[in-house]
Structure formats: structure tokens, C-alpha cells
Scaffold this motif. Structure first.
Motif, short mmCIF file in Angstrom:
data_model
loop_
_atom_site.label_atom_id
_atom_site.label_comp_id
_atom_site.label_asym_id
_atom_site.label_seq_id
_atom_site.Cartn_x
_atom_site.Cartn_y
_atom_site.Cartn_z
N ALA A 161 0.78 -1.37 -0.08
CA ALA A 161 0.05 -0.09 0.19
C ALA A 161 0.86 0.99 -0.22
O ALA A 161 0.58 2.14 -0.76
CB ALA A 161 -1.00 -0.12 1.31
N MET A 162 1.97 1.19 0.80
CA MET A 162 2.91 2.32 0.77
C MET A 162 3.58 2.68 -0.56
O MET A 162 3.53 3.68 -1.10
CB MET A 162 3.98 2.27 1.82
CG MET A 162 4.60 3.42 2.22
SD MET A 162 6.02 3.38 3.15
CE MET A 162 6.97 1.97 2.55
N CYS A 163 3.93 1.54 -1.13
CA CYS A 163 4.64 1.79 -2.41
C CYS A 163 3.43 2.00 -3.46
O CYS A 163 3.99 3.11 -4.26
CB CYS A 163 5.12 0.22 -2.82
SG CYS A 163 6.69 -0.07 -1.94
N MET A 164 2.36 1.61 -3.55
CA MET A 164 1.50 2.12 -4.40
C MET A 164 1.09 3.45 -4.30
O MET A 164 0.94 4.37 -5.12
CB MET A 164 0.15 1.28 -4.51
CG MET A 164 0.47 -0.20 -5.00
SD MET A 164 0.99 -0.26 -6.56
CE MET A 164 -0.88 0.19 -7.37
N SER A 165 0.71 3.88 -2.89
CA SER A 165 0.62 5.23 -2.73
C SER A 165 1.63 6.32 -3.18
O SER A 165 1.35 7.40 -3.61
CB SER A 165 0.31 5.57 -1.26
OG SER A 165 1.20 5.27 -0.39
N ILE A 166 2.86 5.89 -2.82
CA ILE A 166 4.07 6.61 -3.32
C ILE A 166 4.16 6.89 -4.93
O ILE A 166 4.13 7.88 -5.42
CB ILE A 166 5.21 6.21 -2.85
CG1 ILE A 166 5.57 6.38 -1.33
CG2 ILE A 166 6.42 6.71 -3.32
CD1 ILE A 166 6.57 5.86 -0.62
N LEU A 167 3.83 5.66 -5.54
CA LEU A 167 3.86 5.84 -6.89
C LEU A 167 2.62 6.71 -7.36
O LEU A 167 3.04 7.56 -8.19
CB LEU A 167 3.56 4.43 -7.46
CG LEU A 167 3.49 4.32 -9.07
CD1 LEU A 167 5.05 4.63 -9.73
CD2 LEU A 167 3.05 2.88 -9.39
N PHE A 168 1.41 6.41 -6.71
CA PHE A 168 0.26 7.64 -7.49
C PHE A 168 0.79 8.95 -6.96
O PHE A 168 0.60 9.95 -7.90
CB PHE A 168 -0.83 7.36 -6.43
CG PHE A 168 -1.74 6.60 -7.01
CD1 PHE A 168 -2.98 6.87 -7.64
CD2 PHE A 168 -1.40 4.85 -7.25
CE1 PHE A 168 -3.85 5.64 -8.30
CE2 PHE A 168 -2.35 4.23 -7.86
CZ PHE A 168 -3.46 4.55 -8.32
N VAL A 169 1.41 9.22 -5.88
CA VAL A 169 1.88 10.63 -5.64
C VAL A 169 2.93 11.29 -6.59
O VAL A 169 2.80 12.32 -6.80
CB VAL A 169 2.36 10.69 -3.98
CG1 VAL A 169 3.44 12.05 -3.93
CG2 VAL A 169 1.41 10.40 -3.09
N ILE A 170 3.95 10.20 -6.80
CA ILE A 170 5.03 10.79 -8.10
C ILE A 170 4.26 11.23 -9.20
O ILE A 170 4.50 12.06 -9.86
CB ILE A 170 6.03 9.75 -7.95
CG1 ILE A 170 6.81 9.69 -6.62
CG2 ILE A 170 6.81 9.97 -9.17
CD1 ILE A 170 7.72 8.50 -6.75
#
Length: 89
Positions: A47-56
Motif C-alpha cells: 500500500a505504501m509503495c502504491m501510494s508513493i507511485l500515485f503521489v509521484i
């Protein structure tokens, strides 16, 4: 100076929109697929990696909107003003 501050604020707004988009997608998947679906079960790291990807991704989108589209619009307005001033009546 003000333009750089505005760019920074707009990019941070893009990060916020990206995080909220991830939360919305995650919520929709849980509602449509159900709690027991493999798509709805994300570990904390996933979830953290996916949210970071969305943010970037959203940061880049918002950054390029303000840095590419805004100067092009200003040039178009200047070009129209130039045409109006040089118009022969």
C-alpha cells in the motif's frame, strides 16, 4: 520568486490529489470486489509503495501542467494582443 512558490504549492497539491486518488481506488476495489478479494488485500508495504507511485505520478502531472501549459497560454495571449494592435482598419 512568487512563481517558484506557486509551482511548489501546486506540485504539493498534486501530491495530495495523488494520495487521495490512491485511497479512492483502494476503496472502490474493496467495495466492488469485496473484502476477501486478493486485489483488496494489500500489505502495508504494498500500500505504501502504491501510494508513493500515485503521489509521484500526480506530482509530475501537476508540475508539467503549470510549467508547460501556463507559459504557452501566456504566449498565445501576447500573440493575440500583437495581432489586434497591428490590425489595419
Amino acid at each position: 520568486m512568487f512563481q517558484k512558490l506557486f509551482n511548489c504549492i501546486f506540485t504539493l497539491f498534486g501530491a495530495l490529489v495523488g494520495y487521495e486518488a490512491f485511497q479512492l481506488v483502494q476503496f472502490i476495489i474493496k467495495e466492488v470486489e469485496g473484502e476477501n478479494s486478493p486485489y483488496a488485500k494489500l500489505t502495508g508495504a504494498e500500500a505504501m509503495c502504491m501510494s508513493i507511485l500515485f503521489v509521484i505520478i500526480f506530482c509530475f502531472i501537476f508540475y508539467y501542467i503549470i510549467n508547460i501549459e501556463y507559459p504557452l497560454a501566456k504566449k498565445e495571449i501576447k500573440h493575440k494582443d500583437h495581432l489586434i494592435k497591428n490590425q489595419v482598419v
